[in-house]
Write a protein that holds these residues in place. Structure first.
Motif, PDB file in Angstrom:
ATOM      1  N   LEU A  44       0.840  -1.191   0.000  1.00 32.84           N
ATOM      2  CA  LEU A  44       0.000   0.000   0.000  1.00 32.84           C
ATOM      3  C   LEU A  44       0.877   1.243   0.000  1.00 32.84           C
ATOM      4  N   HIS A  77       1.005   5.323   0.730  1.00 28.07           N
ATOM      5  CA  HIS A  77       0.365   6.465   1.378  1.00 28.07           C
ATOM      6  C   HIS A  77       0.552   7.666   0.457  1.00 28.07           C
ATOM      7  N   TYR A 136      -4.753   6.013   0.779  1.00 26.62           N
ATOM      8  CA  TYR A 136      -3.837   4.945   0.412  1.00 26.62           C
ATOM      9  C   TYR A 136      -4.187   4.420  -0.977  1.00 26.62           C
TER      10      TYR A 136
END
Length: 282
Positions: free
Chosen positions: A95, A97, A152
């Motif tokens: 993931l 950010h 995200y």
């Protein structure tokens, strides 16, 4: 959060267990919906020693008022627990950010016991995959003092072409040049609990595809906002988009310009101008 089923936690989730869990269970995750659950911790007290250490690492003065980014580290373990819980559609590993928006409704004092809430929302399409938001709040009783929305990205698409350099606003020449030491990832991890291996050592970062370890995005945001200390009102919104990571050690240029009642700012590599972060304060 009215449609979210709330689970109350007795204490802060242990990040030392959640990160290995994320690695071990990530390959089994595949879903299309965010969980309809969130977490709540009541009457959380601020550790003043940790607060002082955090302030020094990020460049804030040491006072009894929380830096605007400090509640993030209080809610962060709850967010990681949410993203590693059964039923979460994406693996934590991988993931990205890509954005963070913080609303401070009034300054938060270290002596105020805080009710903390975290939940996920707004799963949707992105040019490079799927994105979602993790929302965190800090309240005293019924009064919400602070709210954060972290965005995200789960990468699922690639055009095959070389990715273009992200655009950032045209701002004046650098207001400051900062040397980012090679141990800033470890120092920030110690005060924040965010010990993701991509931030700690070159070898651990290489295992995840980085040439060297990188600075935390939330450290870079905090460091930028620390540069405005003493110039901001009691209530404001600070929003950033994260661009290219800061490889450690590094040297960055901080630039800013007054826009109406607020500010624009960015952080770039001091050498070639590669953008690391672009933000606004309003």
């Amino acid at each position: 959060m009215s449609t979210v089923e709330v689970q109350e936690l007795d204490g802060a989730p242990g990040l030392g267990l959640l990160y290995p869990k994320a690695v071990l269970t990530g390959f089994t995750r595949s879903g299309k919906e965010l969980p309809g659950t969130g977490y709540l911790r009541r009457a959380v007290e601020v550790d003043r020693t940790q607060l002082a250490q955090y302030s020094r690492v990020c460049g804030f003065g040491v006072t009894d008022t929380l830096p605007v980014t400090y509640p993030h580290i209080l809610t962060f373990p709850m967010a990681i627990k949410l993203m590693t819980a059964p039923g979460f559609p994406f693996p934590l590993v991988g993931l990205v950010h890509i954005g963070n928006r913080i609303h401070q409704l009034r300054p938060v004092r270290a002596g105020e016991p805080l009710d903390l809430r975290v939940w996920a929302q707004n799963l949707g399409d992105h040019d490079r995959g799927r994105q979602f938001e993790v929302v965190s709040e800090a309240a005293v009783g019924e009064e919400v003092l602070w709210r954060e929305v972290s965005t995200y990205l789960r990468r699922e698409k690639s055009s095959g072409a070389k990715e273009s350099r992200p655009e950032t606003p045209e701002l004046p020449e650098a207001a400051a040049l900062w040397r980012v030491p090679k141990d800033i990832g470890r120092r920030y991890a110690k005060v924040s609990g965010d010990s993701n291996p991509i931030h700690l050592y070159p070898l651990s970062a290489k295992l995840f595809g980085f040439p060297r370890h990188i600075a935390h995005g939330m450290w870079s945001k905090a460091r930028c906002l620390a540069a405005f200390e003493g110039r901001l009102p009691d209530a404001y919104t600070a929003e950033v988009s994260f661009k290219l990571p800061i490889l450690l050690p590094g040297k960055v240029a901080f630039r800013t310009e007054r826009i109406g009642d607020g500010w624009e700012f960015d952080l770039r590599a001091a050498g070639d101008g590669r953008p690391h972060l672009a933000g606004t304060i309003s």
